[in-house]
Design a protein around this motif. Structure first.
Motif, PDB file in Angstrom:
ATOM      1  N   ASP A   1      -4.890  -8.550  -6.109  1.00 33.11           N
ATOM      2  CA  ASP A   1      -4.422  -8.123  -4.754  1.00 33.11           C
ATOM      3  C   ASP A   1      -4.405  -6.807  -4.728  1.00 33.11           C
ATOM      4  O   ASP A   1      -4.989  -6.195  -3.619  1.00 33.11           O
ATOM      5  CB  ASP A   1      -2.958  -8.633  -4.969  1.00 33.11           C
ATOM      6  CG  ASP A   1      -2.220  -8.095  -3.321  1.00 33.11           C
ATOM      7  OD1 ASP A   1      -2.518  -9.227  -2.503  1.00 33.11           O
ATOM      8  OD2 ASP A   1      -1.625  -7.518  -3.245  1.00 33.11           O
ATOM      9  N   HIS A   2      -3.820  -5.761  -5.783  1.00 29.12           N
ATOM     10  CA  HIS A   2      -4.115  -4.485  -5.588  1.00 29.12           C
ATOM     11  C   HIS A   2      -4.030  -3.903  -7.051  1.00 29.12           C
ATOM     12  O   HIS A   2      -3.571  -4.597  -7.891  1.00 29.12           O
ATOM     13  CB  HIS A   2      -2.948  -3.702  -4.775  1.00 29.12           C
ATOM     14  CG  HIS A   2      -1.666  -3.999  -5.338  1.00 29.12           C
ATOM     15  ND1 HIS A   2      -0.921  -5.238  -5.319  1.00 29.12           N
ATOM     16  CD2 HIS A   2      -0.552  -3.236  -5.749  1.00 29.12           C
ATOM     17  CE1 HIS A   2       0.310  -5.125  -5.838  1.00 29.12           C
ATOM     18  NE2 HIS A   2       0.635  -3.816  -6.126  1.00 29.12           N
ATOM     19  N   ILE A   3      -4.155  -2.613  -7.142  1.00 28.54           N
ATOM     20  CA  ILE A   3      -4.469  -1.894  -8.504  1.00 28.54           C
ATOM     21  C   ILE A   3      -3.790  -0.482  -8.231  1.00 28.54           C
ATOM     22  O   ILE A   3      -3.706   0.075  -7.287  1.00 28.54           O
ATOM     23  CB  ILE A   3      -6.092  -1.669  -8.585  1.00 28.54           C
ATOM     24  CG1 ILE A   3      -6.802  -2.936  -8.761  1.00 28.54           C
ATOM     25  CG2 ILE A   3      -6.157  -0.826  -9.961  1.00 28.54           C
ATOM     26  CD1 ILE A   3      -8.294  -2.653  -8.762  1.00 28.54           C
ATOM     27  N   GLU A   4      -3.129  -0.299  -9.243  1.00 29.79           N
ATOM     28  CA  GLU A   4      -2.349   1.093  -9.466  1.00 29.79           C
ATOM     29  C   GLU A   4      -2.778   1.730 -10.663  1.00 29.79           C
ATOM     30  O   GLU A   4      -3.142   1.223 -11.579  1.00 29.79           O
ATOM     31  CB  GLU A   4      -0.749   0.975  -9.645  1.00 29.79           C
ATOM     32  CG  GLU A   4      -0.309   0.230  -8.378  1.00 29.79           C
ATOM     33  CD  GLU A   4       1.277   0.279  -8.514  1.00 29.79           C
ATOM     34  OE1 GLU A   4       1.831  -0.770  -7.605  1.00 29.79           O
ATOM     35  OE2 GLU A   4       2.007   0.581  -9.572  1.00 29.79           O
TER      36      GLU A   4
ATOM     37  N   THR B   1      -2.353  -9.320  -9.580  1.00 26.77           N
ATOM     38  CA  THR B   1      -2.874 -10.589  -9.038  1.00 26.77           C
ATOM     39  C   THR B   1      -2.342 -10.899  -7.625  1.00 26.77           C
ATOM     40  O   THR B   1      -1.176 -10.729  -7.356  1.00 26.77           O
ATOM     41  CB  THR B   1      -2.924 -11.620  -9.933  1.00 26.77           C
ATOM     42  OG1 THR B   1      -1.640 -12.195 -10.313  1.00 26.77           O
ATOM     43  CG2 THR B   1      -3.692 -11.477 -11.283  1.00 26.77           C
ATOM     44  N   LYS B   2      -3.152 -11.893  -6.820  1.00 23.09           N
ATOM     45  CA  LYS B   2      -2.529 -12.276  -5.734  1.00 23.09           C
ATOM     46  C   LYS B   2      -1.219 -13.130  -5.704  1.00 23.09           C
ATOM     47  O   LYS B   2      -0.837 -13.847  -6.734  1.00 23.09           O
ATOM     48  CB  LYS B   2      -3.695 -13.086  -4.954  1.00 23.09           C
ATOM     49  CG  LYS B   2      -4.965 -12.142  -4.839  1.00 23.09           C
ATOM     50  CD  LYS B   2      -5.933 -13.018  -4.051  1.00 23.09           C
ATOM     51  CE  LYS B   2      -7.272 -12.242  -3.777  1.00 23.09           C
ATOM     52  NZ  LYS B   2      -8.358 -12.704  -3.171  1.00 23.09           N
TER      53      LYS B   2
ATOM     54  N   ASP C   1      -6.646  -4.246   1.208  1.00 21.13           N
ATOM     55  CA  ASP C   1      -7.646  -4.148   2.514  1.00 21.13           C
ATOM     56  C   ASP C   1      -8.885  -3.352   1.912  1.00 21.13           C
ATOM     57  O   ASP C   1      -9.868  -3.611   2.141  1.00 21.13           O
ATOM     58  CB  ASP C   1      -7.067  -3.600   3.699  1.00 21.13           C
ATOM     59  CG  ASP C   1      -5.931  -4.363   4.390  1.00 21.13           C
ATOM     60  OD1 ASP C   1      -6.026  -5.625   4.067  1.00 21.13           O
ATOM     61  OD2 ASP C   1      -5.282  -3.962   5.055  1.00 21.13           O
ATOM     62  N   GLU C   2      -8.517  -2.355   0.992  1.00 21.84           N
ATOM     63  CA  GLU C   2      -9.602  -1.687   0.552  1.00 21.84           C
ATOM     64  C   GLU C   2     -10.261  -2.400  -0.445  1.00 21.84           C
ATOM     65  O   GLU C   2     -11.702  -2.264  -0.312  1.00 21.84           O
ATOM     66  CB  GLU C   2      -8.850  -0.410  -0.183  1.00 21.84           C
ATOM     67  CG  GLU C   2     -10.187   0.617  -0.776  1.00 21.84           C
ATOM     68  CD  GLU C   2      -9.613   1.711  -1.554  1.00 21.84           C
ATOM     69  OE1 GLU C   2     -10.282   2.433  -2.127  1.00 21.84           O
ATOM     70  OE2 GLU C   2      -8.228   2.114  -1.100  1.00 21.84           O
TER      71      GLU C   2
ATOM     72  N   GLU D   1       0.795  -1.252  -0.147  1.00 19.91           N
ATOM     73  CA  GLU D   1       0.078  -0.043  -0.038  1.00 19.91           C
ATOM     74  C   GLU D   1       0.749   1.271   0.009  1.00 19.91           C
ATOM     75  O   GLU D   1       0.474   2.318  -0.410  1.00 19.91           O
ATOM     76  CB  GLU D   1      -0.863   0.132   1.122  1.00 19.91           C
ATOM     77  CG  GLU D   1      -2.008  -0.932   1.051  1.00 19.91           C
ATOM     78  CD  GLU D   1      -1.730  -2.479   1.636  1.00 19.91           C
ATOM     79  OE1 GLU D   1      -2.492  -3.367   1.418  1.00 19.91           O
ATOM     80  OE2 GLU D   1      -0.559  -2.574   1.689  1.00 19.91           O
ATOM     81  N   THR D   2       1.976   1.321   0.380  1.00 22.52           N
ATOM     82  CA  THR D   2       2.934   2.529   0.381  1.00 22.52           C
ATOM     83  C   THR D   2       3.843   2.743  -0.634  1.00 22.52           C
ATOM     84  O   THR D   2       4.566   3.469  -0.491  1.00 22.52           O
ATOM     85  CB  THR D   2       3.784   2.166   1.733  1.00 22.52           C
ATOM     86  OG1 THR D   2       4.653   1.233   1.596  1.00 22.52           O
ATOM     87  CG2 THR D   2       3.077   2.261   2.940  1.00 22.52           C
TER      88      THR D   2
END
Length: 610
Positions: free
Chosen positions: A128-131, A154-155, A56-57, A30-31
């Motif tokens: 997993d996350h997106i940018e 992806t995860k 988490d979001e 996240e950072t």
């Protein structure tokens, strides 16, 4: 066949490695972000306009689709031809959907025939996350990044303990979702395996009986997906990573009365990467991968298959210099289109070289990108970008930048029988932007306020035109201007978190002055999260002003404001309950003319991670 330079690089990369293995310990995602520079950088140091949506979001959002998640992000508008499984697109800073590059773990997976990525076929189960990088980024990634880049990760494999996970949920329109996962390690090998699926009976996509494609039936969808990730650190500073993702989307849509029209799309991406530390300040990353979009439209007039395969080779070298850092990237992309239609050309290859230089010295920061793309179809294209930043104080920093971008014509534009133009040239963008960031705190209150202004001129826009004899072909005739300001504010106080953004923009056709289709001059979002004991309560407000569905600005899409509510309750160790209400006040609005958005909807799910 693999390119000769790629094979030579692979041998050289592996040959100079020591023989002691060390486990990989991934850091928090996240950072940091990688999309803005192709290397991992803290968000606070970046000179680009970027948003990271963390795991988490995503988990607590309760969103049912990637498009729904993107709708509430700064500088982002969406379009949907019906429910979550329907044809969707994202507009970054007012650019067309085809001018937004979408990557999955660094790979292109879009349709080269259509010239866009099927966002609806990327399930949240595997993310997993997106940018989200806003602004032209062709100097980093090549063609199609005029509005920006949406990169999905992806995860990933992580940790040394075996951790299972599962979730299941049910919602409006008989929507059912389930996922299972397992992460762990076998000796030095870390792995992640995730599978999931969704099924929904849906609702009638087109609500206007006067529409040519109207069919008073129910249009649902289903997905089945699998994702695998494995990392093997086989020596000190050396590792091999393998990734695989596939999703099958079966989406019904309105095409004609009396036939159950549907499109079945299988999106697949795989890659093998070798990350090697060749010296103290030199890291080499060799990647070979492939992305494919295999789509079949089943209609009353027959089946219409289109398949795009994109084989991709990348060799990236990150080198620490006495002053700053340099990344040198060599790439090759081999596109192939398979269809029943007699395209004159079905493949093209693009070779690319990219350089990225970054410098941070005291309060000053600099990033300069330069890229050369050589295509077997449209020739060569050189793009660049430069951005500077200065920290005026611990609380204030300012940035400014200039960048260029381009979009390559699609295979449909160039070769679709009877409706194409093989003489098209790429669309080209020239962007200038400036931003200011204010980060501070008072007692337990922390905040960040930001303002980003941009001016992006797009030349040689490809427009489908018909002459007096009704001969219809795409032509490079239009020019668009994408200008605006994005305002944002993040507040955190004890158990309260508030995030808001407002976009004031004017994406218009220079020749006519008309607003570009399906884009608003004003849109924004507000998210409020409140911790109440063990409960996490959430409120979202998404709003947009008037839009037009057509280039002539004759078909109006009214402005809207919708309210979504969420609740997350960890009711036992490893267990949590998630409730989500979309459009809770049942606002009647449309993202595309004549297409329903489904009204008020609810979803309840249970998540388990011991």
């Amino acid at each position: 066949m693999w390119p000769r330079w790629f094979v030579i690089a692979a041998i050289a990369s592996v040959a100079s490695t020591p023989a002691v293995a060390q486990p990989v310990k991934p850091g928090p995602i996240e950072t940091v972000a990688v999309t803005a520079s192709r290397t991992s950088q803290p968000i606070a140091d970046l000179l680009a306009d970027i948003t990271v949506i963390g795991s988490d979001e995503i988990a607590r959002s309760g969103a049912q689709s990637l498009t729904e998640l993107l709708q509430r992000q700064p500088g982002t508008e969406i379009t949907m031809n019906g429910g979550p499984g329907s044809v969707s697109g994202a507009y970054l800073r007012g650019a067309n959907a085809g001018q937004t590059l979408v990557l999955i773990d660094g790979l292109r997976v879009g349709s080269s025939s259509v010239g866009a990525t099927t966002l609806e076929a990327i399930p949240l189960d595997q993310i997993d996350h997106i940018e989200i990088l806003r602004g032209p980024a062709s100097s980093l990634y090549g063609a199609d990044a005029i509005g920006g880049v949406v990169q999905v990760f992806t995860k990933r494999a992580a940790g040394d303990a075996w951790v299972p996970s599962a979730s299941a949920g049910y919602g409006t329109y008989d929507t059912r979702n389930a996922t299972v996962g397992l992460r762990g390690a076998l000796g030095p090998l870390a792995f992640s395996l995730t599978g999931g699926g969704t099924r929904s009976t849906g609702f009638n996509a087109i609500v206007n009986p006067a529409n040519f494609s109207y069919n008073p039936d129910i249009d649902g969808y289903s997905t089945q997906n699998v994702g695998v990730n494995a990392i093997l650190p086989w020596a000190s500073g050396q590792q091999v990573a393998v990734e695989y993702f596939t999703n099958r989307l079966n989406n019904q849509y309105d095409g004609e009365i009396g036939f159950d029209d549907r499109t079945v799309t299988t999106l697949t991406a795989w890659s093998v990467a070798s990350r090697n530390k060749l010296a103290e300040r030199w890291t080499s990353i060799l990647t070979v991968g492939e992305g494919s979009d295999d789509s079949v439209s089943e209609t009353g007039f027959g089946n219409f298959p289109f398949k795009t395969t994109q084989r991709q080779f990348t060799w990236q070298n990150d080198i620490g210099l006495p002053l700053g850092e340099l990344s040198v990237v060599l790439e090759r992309r081999e596109e192939h289109v398979a269809t029943d239609d007699a395209f004159a050309v079905t493949q093209r290859n693009t070779n690319s070289a990219t350089g990225v230089y970054q410098l941070r010295h005291d309060a000053f920061a600099l990033q300069a990108n330069l890229r050369y793309d050589d295509s077997s179809q449209y020739g060569s294209k050189t793009t660049g970008g430069i951005a500077v930043g200065y920290r005026l104080s611990p609380q204030w920093r300012v940035t400014a930048g200039y960048s260029t971008g381009f979009r390559a014509p699609s295979f449909n534009d160039l070769y679709f029988p009877g409706f194409s133009n093989p003489n098209l040239v790429p669309e080209t963008a020239y962007n200038t932007e400036a931003a200011a960031y204010w980060t501070s705190s008072y007692d337990e209150l922390r905040w960040e306020a930001r303002a980003i202004g941009y001016y992006n001129r797009v030349d040689d826009l490809i427009v489908f035109q018909c002459d007096a004899s009704f001969n219809c072909l795409p032509q490079n005739v239009d020019r668009a201007l994408l200008e605006g300001v994005t305002l944002g504010l993040d507040l955190a106080w004890r158990g309260t978190r508030i995030t808001g953004s407002l976009d004031l923009q004017d994406p218009h056709d220079v020749r006519t002055g008309n607003v570009l289709p399906r884009r608003a001059r004003r849109h924004g979002a507000l998210q409020v999260q409140q911790q109440v004991g063990p409960l996490q309560l959430g409120l979202e407000y998404v709003a947009s002003s008037l839009r037009y569905d057509d280039a002539a600005n004759l078909v109006k899409l009214g402005g809207y404001g919708i309210v979504n509510l969420t609740l997350q309750w960890p009711f036992a160790k490893g267990w949590s309950l998630l409730l989500r209400g979309n459009n809770v006040f049942d606002k009647n609005y449309q993202l595309a003319a004549d297409f329903s958005t489904g009204g008020a909807q609810a979803f309840a799910g249970v998540q388990w991670t011991p």
